[in-house]
Enzyme design. Structure first.
Site, PDB file in Angstrom:
ATOM      1  N   ARG A 152      -2.827  -1.579  -0.205  1.00 23.55           N
ATOM      2  CA  ARG A 152      -2.321  -2.529   0.888  1.00 23.55           C
ATOM      3  C   ARG A 152      -3.666  -2.763   1.703  1.00 23.55           C
ATOM      4  NH1 ARG A 152       2.567   0.355   3.935  1.00 23.55           N
ATOM      5  NH2 ARG A 152       1.216   1.944   3.255  1.00 23.55           N
ATOM      6  N   ASN A 201       4.258  -1.917   0.257  1.00 26.83           N
ATOM      7  CA  ASN A 201       5.180  -1.344  -0.892  1.00 26.83           C
ATOM      8  C   ASN A 201       6.865  -1.025  -0.773  1.00 26.83           C
ATOM      9  OD1 ASN A 201       2.970   0.068  -1.280  1.00 26.83           O
ATOM     10  ND2 ASN A 201       2.952   2.009   0.194  1.00 26.83           N
TER      11      ASN A 201
END
EC number: 3.6.1.7
Length: 88
Positions: A17, A35
């Protein structure tokens, strides 16, 4: 151009990320990344055509510690995001 992309493989716990956010900022991409409970990473990206294509190409590999197995993508309508966020 707007795309939602799901990335599967070893993509959580490898700074996916954060690296996605850094690459998006570098390319002028807006949107978000998060996520998912199933172990995948979901991102919505938008920007100029070539920037979105470059981001998609980067997502196919991901950061050095990731092992991307597959990408699922869907084109959508521009949302007008102001920046690129990591969602929790």
């Amino acid at each position: 151009m707007n795309k939602k992309i799901r990335v599967t493989g070893n993509v959580q716990g490898v700074f996916f990320r954060k690296c996605t956010q850094q690459k998006a900022l570098e390319l002028g991409i807006k949107g978000w990344v998060k996520n998912e409970p199933d172990g995948s990473v979901l991102t919505e990206i938008e920007g100029e055509f070539y920037a979105v294509m470059a981001m998609e190409e980067w997502l196919r590999k991901g950061p050095p510690n990731a092992k991307v197995e597959a990408l699922w993508e869907e084109e959508g309508e521009k949302q007008g995001y102001a920046d690129f966020s990591i969602l929790y």
